[in-house]
Design a protein around this motif. Structure first.
Motif, PDB file in Angstrom:
ATOM      1  N   VAL A 167       0.824  -1.222   0.000  1.00 23.63           N
ATOM      2  CA  VAL A 167       0.000   0.000   0.000  1.00 23.63           C
ATOM      3  C   VAL A 167       0.852   1.264   0.000  1.00 23.63           C
ATOM      4  O   VAL A 167       0.351   2.362   0.226  1.00 23.63           O
ATOM      5  CB  VAL A 167      -0.955   0.008   1.207  1.00 23.63           C
ATOM      6  CG1 VAL A 167      -1.959  -1.118   1.093  1.00 23.63           C
ATOM      7  CG2 VAL A 167      -0.186  -0.069   2.522  1.00 23.63           C
ATOM      8  N   GLY A 168       2.150   1.117  -0.254  1.00 28.28           N
ATOM      9  CA  GLY A 168       3.018   2.280  -0.390  1.00 28.28           C
ATOM     10  C   GLY A 168       3.555   2.835   0.907  1.00 28.28           C
ATOM     11  O   GLY A 168       3.996   3.996   0.953  1.00 28.28           O
ATOM     12  N   GLN A 169       3.555   2.044   1.968  1.00 30.63           N
ATOM     13  CA  GLN A 169       4.115   2.488   3.244  1.00 30.63           C
ATOM     14  C   GLN A 169       5.572   2.051   3.370  1.00 30.63           C
ATOM     15  O   GLN A 169       5.969   0.994   2.871  1.00 30.63           O
ATOM     16  CB  GLN A 169       3.324   1.906   4.416  1.00 30.63           C
ATOM     17  CG  GLN A 169       1.917   2.440   4.569  1.00 30.63           C
ATOM     18  CD  GLN A 169       1.206   1.761   5.716  1.00 30.63           C
ATOM     19  OE1 GLN A 169       1.198   0.529   5.823  1.00 30.63           O
ATOM     20  NE2 GLN A 169       0.579   2.556   6.588  1.00 30.63           N
ATOM     21  N   PHE A 170       6.344   2.872   4.072  1.00 35.45           N
ATOM     22  CA  PHE A 170       7.703   2.484   4.446  1.00 35.45           C
ATOM     23  C   PHE A 170       7.602   1.567   5.666  1.00 35.45           C
ATOM     24  O   PHE A 170       7.010   1.938   6.681  1.00 35.45           O
ATOM     25  CB  PHE A 170       8.544   3.710   4.816  1.00 35.45           C
ATOM     26  CG  PHE A 170       8.757   4.675   3.675  1.00 35.45           C
ATOM     27  CD1 PHE A 170       9.853   4.561   2.843  1.00 35.45           C
ATOM     28  CD2 PHE A 170       7.849   5.702   3.441  1.00 35.45           C
ATOM     29  CE1 PHE A 170      10.053   5.448   1.800  1.00 35.45           C
ATOM     30  CE2 PHE A 170       8.041   6.605   2.408  1.00 35.45           C
ATOM     31  CZ  PHE A 170       9.149   6.472   1.578  1.00 35.45           C
ATOM     32  N   VAL A 171       8.175   0.378   5.555  1.00 39.38           N
ATOM     33  CA  VAL A 171       8.132  -0.562   6.671  1.00 39.38           C
ATOM     34  C   VAL A 171       9.556  -0.943   7.065  1.00 39.38           C
ATOM     35  O   VAL A 171      10.458  -0.985   6.214  1.00 39.38           O
ATOM     36  CB  VAL A 171       7.324  -1.831   6.323  1.00 39.38           C
ATOM     37  CG1 VAL A 171       5.864  -1.493   6.130  1.00 39.38           C
ATOM     38  CG2 VAL A 171       7.876  -2.498   5.078  1.00 39.38           C
ATOM     39  N   PRO A 172       9.796  -1.193   8.351  1.00 36.32           N
ATOM     40  CA  PRO A 172      11.169  -1.464   8.810  1.00 36.32           C
ATOM     41  C   PRO A 172      11.670  -2.837   8.387  1.00 36.32           C
ATOM     42  O   PRO A 172      10.929  -3.821   8.427  1.00 36.32           O
ATOM     43  CB  PRO A 172      11.054  -1.358  10.330  1.00 36.32           C
ATOM     44  CG  PRO A 172       9.619  -1.650  10.631  1.00 36.32           C
ATOM     45  CD  PRO A 172       8.838  -1.136   9.466  1.00 36.32           C
ATOM     46  N   GLU A 173      12.920  -2.874   8.012  1.00 38.92           N
ATOM     47  CA  GLU A 173      13.619  -4.123   7.719  1.00 38.92           C
ATOM     48  C   GLU A 173      14.791  -4.330   8.671  1.00 38.92           C
ATOM     49  O   GLU A 173      15.064  -5.438   9.094  1.00 38.92           O
ATOM     50  CB  GLU A 173      14.119  -4.128   6.269  1.00 38.92           C
ATOM     51  CG  GLU A 173      13.027  -4.203   5.225  1.00 38.92           C
ATOM     52  CD  GLU A 173      12.344  -5.566   5.190  1.00 38.92           C
ATOM     53  OE1 GLU A 173      12.952  -6.550   5.641  1.00 38.92           O
ATOM     54  OE2 GLU A 173      11.186  -5.637   4.723  1.00 38.92           O
ATOM     55  N   ASP A 174      15.480  -3.245   9.024  1.00 41.41           N
ATOM     56  CA  ASP A 174      16.650  -3.324   9.905  1.00 41.41           C
ATOM     57  C   ASP A 174      16.659  -2.075  10.782  1.00 41.41           C
ATOM     58  O   ASP A 174      17.004  -0.981  10.326  1.00 41.41           O
ATOM     59  CB  ASP A 174      17.934  -3.407   9.076  1.00 41.41           C
ATOM     60  CG  ASP A 174      19.169  -3.650   9.932  1.00 41.41           C
ATOM     61  OD1 ASP A 174      19.158  -3.285  11.122  1.00 41.41           O
ATOM     62  OD2 ASP A 174      20.164  -4.202   9.410  1.00 41.41           O
ATOM     63  N   TRP A 175      16.270  -2.251  12.055  1.00 41.49           N
ATOM     64  CA  TRP A 175      16.178  -1.090  12.946  1.00 41.49           C
ATOM     65  C   TRP A 175      17.532  -0.459  13.216  1.00 41.49           C
ATOM     66  O   TRP A 175      17.619   0.753  13.458  1.00 41.49           O
ATOM     67  CB  TRP A 175      15.503  -1.487  14.261  1.00 41.49           C
ATOM     68  CG  TRP A 175      14.019  -1.555  14.150  1.00 41.49           C
ATOM     69  CD1 TRP A 175      13.240  -2.674  14.150  1.00 41.49           C
ATOM     70  CD2 TRP A 175      13.114  -0.454  13.994  1.00 41.49           C
ATOM     71  NE1 TRP A 175      11.917  -2.343  14.006  1.00 41.49           N
ATOM     72  CE2 TRP A 175      11.803  -0.992  13.912  1.00 41.49           C
ATOM     73  CE3 TRP A 175      13.290   0.926  13.918  1.00 41.49           C
ATOM     74  CZ2 TRP A 175      10.682  -0.186  13.759  1.00 41.49           C
ATOM     75  CZ3 TRP A 175      12.165   1.733  13.761  1.00 41.49           C
ATOM     76  CH2 TRP A 175      10.881   1.178  13.684  1.00 41.49           C
ATOM     77  N   TRP A 176      18.601  -1.222  13.192  1.00 43.07           N
ATOM     78  CA  TRP A 176      19.923  -0.638  13.395  1.00 43.07           C
ATOM     79  C   TRP A 176      20.244   0.348  12.279  1.00 43.07           C
ATOM     80  O   TRP A 176      20.779   1.432  12.514  1.00 43.07           O
ATOM     81  CB  TRP A 176      20.990  -1.727  13.469  1.00 43.07           C
ATOM     82  CG  TRP A 176      20.978  -2.473  14.753  1.00 43.07           C
ATOM     83  CD1 TRP A 176      20.519  -3.734  14.972  1.00 43.07           C
ATOM     84  CD2 TRP A 176      21.444  -1.993  16.029  1.00 43.07           C
ATOM     85  NE1 TRP A 176      20.656  -4.076  16.294  1.00 43.07           N
ATOM     86  CE2 TRP A 176      21.222  -3.037  16.973  1.00 43.07           C
ATOM     87  CE3 TRP A 176      22.010  -0.804  16.471  1.00 43.07           C
ATOM     88  CZ2 TRP A 176      21.560  -2.908  18.305  1.00 43.07           C
ATOM     89  CZ3 TRP A 176      22.347  -0.669  17.817  1.00 43.07           C
ATOM     90  CH2 TRP A 176      22.122  -1.711  18.725  1.00 43.07           C
ATOM     91  N   GLN A 177      19.928  -0.046  11.035  1.00 46.33           N
ATOM     92  CA  GLN A 177      20.166   0.862   9.914  1.00 46.33           C
ATOM     93  C   GLN A 177      19.231   2.059   9.956  1.00 46.33           C
ATOM     94  O   GLN A 177      19.609   3.167   9.545  1.00 46.33           O
ATOM     95  CB  GLN A 177      19.989   0.120   8.589  1.00 46.33           C
ATOM     96  CG  GLN A 177      21.069  -0.899   8.291  1.00 46.33           C
ATOM     97  CD  GLN A 177      20.912  -1.497   6.908  1.00 46.33           C
ATOM     98  OE1 GLN A 177      20.427  -0.843   5.998  1.00 46.33           O
ATOM     99  NE2 GLN A 177      21.319  -2.759   6.758  1.00 46.33           N
ATOM    100  N   ILE A 178      18.020   1.851  10.435  1.00 51.37           N
ATOM    101  CA  ILE A 178      17.064   2.952  10.522  1.00 51.37           C
ATOM    102  C   ILE A 178      17.535   3.984  11.543  1.00 51.37           C
ATOM    103  O   ILE A 178      17.603   5.189  11.256  1.00 51.37           O
ATOM    104  CB  ILE A 178      15.669   2.426  10.885  1.00 51.37           C
ATOM    105  CG1 ILE A 178      15.089   1.637   9.720  1.00 51.37           C
ATOM    106  CG2 ILE A 178      14.732   3.572  11.269  1.00 51.37           C
ATOM    107  CD1 ILE A 178      13.819   0.885  10.052  1.00 51.37           C
ATOM    108  N   VAL A 179      17.849   3.527  12.753  1.00 46.52           N
ATOM    109  CA  VAL A 179      18.255   4.446  13.814  1.00 46.52           C
ATOM    110  C   VAL A 179      19.594   5.085  13.486  1.00 46.52           C
ATOM    111  O   VAL A 179      19.757   6.307  13.552  1.00 46.52           O
ATOM    112  CB  VAL A 179      18.306   3.714  15.172  1.00 46.52           C
ATOM    113  CG1 VAL A 179      18.867   4.643  16.248  1.00 46.52           C
ATOM    114  CG2 VAL A 179      16.920   3.214  15.571  1.00 46.52           C
ATOM    115  N   PHE A 180      20.565   4.257  13.125  1.00 40.98           N
ATOM    116  CA  PHE A 180      21.910   4.764  12.841  1.00 40.98           C
ATOM    117  C   PHE A 180      22.088   4.919  11.331  1.00 40.98           C
ATOM    118  O   PHE A 180      23.000   4.350  10.729  1.00 40.98           O
ATOM    119  CB  PHE A 180      22.954   3.828  13.434  1.00 40.98           C
ATOM    120  CG  PHE A 180      22.853   3.692  14.925  1.00 40.98           C
ATOM    121  CD1 PHE A 180      23.359   4.669  15.767  1.00 40.98           C
ATOM    122  CD2 PHE A 180      22.211   2.599  15.499  1.00 40.98           C
ATOM    123  CE1 PHE A 180      23.249   4.564  17.144  1.00 40.98           C
ATOM    124  CE2 PHE A 180      22.103   2.469  16.872  1.00 40.98           C
ATOM    125  CZ  PHE A 180      22.621   3.455  17.702  1.00 40.98           C
TER     126      PHE A 180
END
Length: 493
Positions: free
Chosen positions: A164-177
């Protein structure tokens, strides 16, 4: 003249409210750490000056903290109204990060704030020091989470897109840092420390102009000037690293910051000043240094740098705003360095507290940190346009289906309410700062007590002895017969 669109009005509303919000955390982050240092120094030395300064600045911190909380609540309102599409598409990533900020940072600050403000006599000095340190740590943690959120929007990583075109997390370490997060965190925290240092210096300079023998003002002026001369060079270095990171991940923003409408295959000039001409795609009346931009950005005089001529028009940020806000931030940074070096020279000459021009300058520079923070924020956020999530989600696609008149009405309401509420709050803060540290609890700055050199702690001891004398039936007739008798007792303590 065409009426303003809903997108422009919504962006203006968010810019207005977040501009009010960002200055209070920038101040409270630095001030919380300053309070922790003052409290630790008092515990170590038992010097009443540190305690006087702690009691003085903690009240200012409490008001600034409250204003920051109130101004921050409005952000969630706008995410749910004007920018509900953005909230929906980025919510699976940004929602948890914002929740972590509340649970791990804001609750930490709020939980220990009451102990820091009112608990010294109730919990003992050790636990009170711990509470003060936790408030300072909480402000830093809050900045960490918020900057992680914003940095992800600048350099998104660790995500995928669902059906539906949402950004969903795959790797929280990469997201945060994410790639820009460490640079932005260091840059912002140092900016907060400098902002607080120059507010403290401005308040101290103001009171030193009134009385340059006031010990508490001398102490905080000295501490603020040490912070300025140490942290400003670190901030300049951190800013350089941040710029190199931005060149790698957001080159178009750098083009706008530098005013490079044209590519320079044999070395780009550093444009110091000029007037961006969006229609002709050039900088009019440019004052520039040949090839210096290539040296700064790529450490090579002849290194090629691409310009905005390589970017489609609909992907360019508003160059004039980014160009000038960046120069304003840089100019204030070097002015801060100049004041710090000036203070260092006067300290070496043993005239730090006697240089009235230095004190006047610090009063004028008192709000400079807030202006620099706002200029840096404008550079970062406007330079990201036309995207909310850089390169992936355009601002026009993030807006809720809302009519321009509705946004205009809420914007007008915000302007009116904010100027009344935060205008009154700022006036109250300035009024608190206009009183010298210790003025509310002792009259050190007046009359014979000042001449006698009585400190607040000595005054309390003297009052206690006078009370004891009256309780034990000391001869009061002699005191009435000799009006100087009580002062002679003070002088002897």
């Amino acid at each position: 003249m065409e009426p303003l669109s809903a997108e422009i009005l919504a962006r203006a509303q968010f810019a207005f409210t977040v501009s009010f919000h960002i200055i209070f955390p920038a101040f409270s982050i630095g001030l919380a750490s300053f309070l922790a240092v003052l409290n630790a120094l008092w515990l170590k030395t038992r010097n009443d000056t540190y305690l006087t300064l702690f009691e003085y600045w903690k009240k200012i911190f409490a008001v600034a903290f409250a204003m920051g909380v109130v101004s921050g609540i409005v952000m969630s309102y706008q995410f749910g109204t004007n920018w509900s599409v953005f909230a929906d598409k980025t919510g699976p990533i940004l929602g948890p990060l914002m929740a972590y900020e509340v649970l791990s940072a804001f609750f930490l600050e709020a939980g220990f704030l009451g102990i820091m403000l009112f608990g010294r006599k109730r919990v003992g000095p050790g636990l009170h020091m711990f509470a003060t340190a936790m408030v300072a740590f909480g402000t830093l943690m809050s900045a960490t989470w918020i900057l992680s959120v914003n940095s992800w929007m600048q350099t998104p990583a660790g995500y995928s897109m669902n059906e539906v075109g949402q950004f969903v997390p795959e790797d929280w370490w990469q997201i945060v840092f994410n790639p820009s997060f460490p640079y932005r965190l260091v840059h912002m925290v140092l900016a907060a420390y400098l902002t607080t240092a120059f507010v403290v210096a401005g308040v101290a300079g103001f009171h030193l102009l009134r009385d340059n023998d006031h010990q508490a003002s001398r102490r905080m002026f000295s501490m603020a000037m040490w912070m300025a001369v140490i942290v400003t060079p670190l901030q300049i270095v951190a800013g350089d690293f941040h710029g190199l990171n931005t060149l790698e991940h957001q080159p178009v923003k750098i083009m706008a910051m530098e005013g490079h409408y044209d590519s320079h295959p044999e070395g780009a000039p550093l444009i110091l000043f000029g007037i961006p001409n969006a229609e002709e795609k050039r900088i009019d009346y440019a004052v520039q240094i040949p090839k210096l931009s290539s040296l700064i950005l790529k450490h090579d005089l002849n290194a090629p740098l691409e310009g905005l001529d390589t970017v489609p028009d609909d992907q360019e940020p508003p160059v004039a705003i980014v160009f000038w806000s960046f120069r304003l931030m840089i100019g204030i940074g070097f002015a801060m360095l100049g004041v710090g070096l000036w203070a260092l020279w006067r300290r070496w000459k043993k005239a730090l507290y006697d240089d009235r021009w230095l004190h006047r300058t610090t009063v004028l520079m008192g709000p400079a940190g807030f202006v620099a923070v706002l200029a840096g924020w404008i550079t970062t956020e406007v330079g990201r346009q036309p995207y909310t999530v850089y390169g992936l989600l355009r601002t026009s696609d993030s807006l809720a289906p809302i009519a321009a008149p509705a946004v205009a009405t809420s914007l007008l309401a915000f302007v009116i309410v904010y100027f009344f509420v935060f205008g009154a709050g700022t006036f109250y803060l300035l009024r608190m700062m206009s009183k010298a540290p210790g003025a509310e609890s002792t009259k050190l700055n007046e009359g014979p007590l000042r001449t006698a050199g009585i400190t607040p702690a000595t005054q309390v001891k003297s009052d206690a002895l006078d009370k004891q004398s009256r309780t034990t039936g000391a001869d009061s007739t002699d005191k009435h017969s000799h009006p100087t008798g009580a002062q002679e007792q003070h002088d002897g303590i």
